[in-house]
Design an enzyme around this catalytic site. Sequence first.
Site, short mmCIF file in Angstrom:
data_model
loop_
_atom_site.label_atom_id
_atom_site.label_comp_id
_atom_site.label_asym_id
_atom_site.label_seq_id
_atom_site.Cartn_x
_atom_site.Cartn_y
_atom_site.Cartn_z
CB CYS A 1 -0.92 -0.02 1.22
SG CYS A 1 -2.17 1.28 1.21
CD GLU A 2 4.34 3.29 1.37
OE1 GLU A 2 4.52 4.37 0.75
OE2 GLU A 2 4.31 3.20 2.60
CE1 TYR B 1 24.59 -3.48 -3.28
CE2 TYR B 1 24.99 -3.61 -5.64
CZ TYR B 1 25.46 -3.42 -4.35
OH TYR B 1 26.79 -3.18 -4.13
#
Length: 421
Positions: A351-352, A380
Amino acid sequence: MTDRTPTADSDADPAVRRLDDWDAAELRSLADEYDTPAYVIDLDRIRQNYRRIAAAFDAAFDDPTVMFAVKAHSGRAVMEALLDEGAPMECAAAGEVFRALRAGADPDEIQYTGVNPPDDDLDYVVGVWEDAPEMTLNVGAEDSVERLAERGFDGRLCLRVNPGIAAGHHEKVKTGAHPKFGIPYDAVPDVVERVRAEYEMDVVGLHAHAGSGMLDEDMDAHAEYVGKMGDLAREVGDLDFLDIGGGFGVPYRDDEDPLDIDAVAERTREALGELDATLKLEPGRYLLADAGCLLATVNTIKDTPETTVVGIDASMTTLIRPAMYGAYHGIRNLTNPDAPVEPLTVGGPVCESSDTFCRDRPLPRPERGDTVAIGHTGAYGYAMASQFHSQPRPVEIALEGGEARVARRRETFDDLVRLEE
């Protein structure tokens, strides 16, 4: 362990593996067997990449040391493959030292690079050094030298230098001119003189790192900072080695050319000049990025007036680079590659609004249940995965010698609360 056809021709060693070079049928099979999201890491490709860069610098320098920057991927399977190739481990945290030792690294060959090292880190690495006196500790502040002396350290010391020259793919990874990293260039000779006079430590090396993800357009900056470091090493004198860091990039986009690593090694030699010390370097991304991909499953298709949103089961907790750096990662529809192409926004379940892998990128329109692959995730990728949003971290599948195995199991909900219990 499952028998499989090798992901790529084992006799071939292209300068870069593109996302389209992965075998789609094999990746779909892995997704079916191990579920998604799933990281795939090809250990054979890592070995190829290490041998290529080692050969390039062997041709340009007398007995260089090509280490592995563990922060790019601290998984045991990756470290074991590189240790088998003879790569010493360069560790930027005590936890990385611990993991390297667990993977079988010789502590005498570990180089620890502390950036504002916490007390617990110094306590741990000095404890390791006490049983491995050839271990090298690398610090970027005179204050850290004092803290090592307080712990009884009198061994092999390297000093990190801030050369004032930065390069790399994003401002957040350009370290060469950031005040956080290293002793200011002009202050180094005096610091070395004081350390040699006041502490019972052997200053064996200097170290610098310009940044991460350098490609052709960064090679002028690379040559400039290497030249400065050569001048500084000659001024300081009496060194075993000069460590020029890593940062060699790989092309994440299909229209970007890979580095000619032989030319990079030769230009490094020319820029460095004659030096009575051996060369060290510490690649991470170069070895790993194109050896990994991330598999995910489409779970949502939503047409909106602005864009078509494609929801997948991987998220920014799985792969944070697009959210953190705006990084580009190729996306490939493994199930329906010939579907009509349209602008798609691909995002995950967190939720972003930053939880997106691309925005309005022309891609084949998938259907719910399709498997997609996200490219160049070997470096990474898993190393920066988190449990934010209470998302269990994914499974990691290692490919080696035509076989697949679980290198790290998928986390469960129980793993999310294990430390709380």
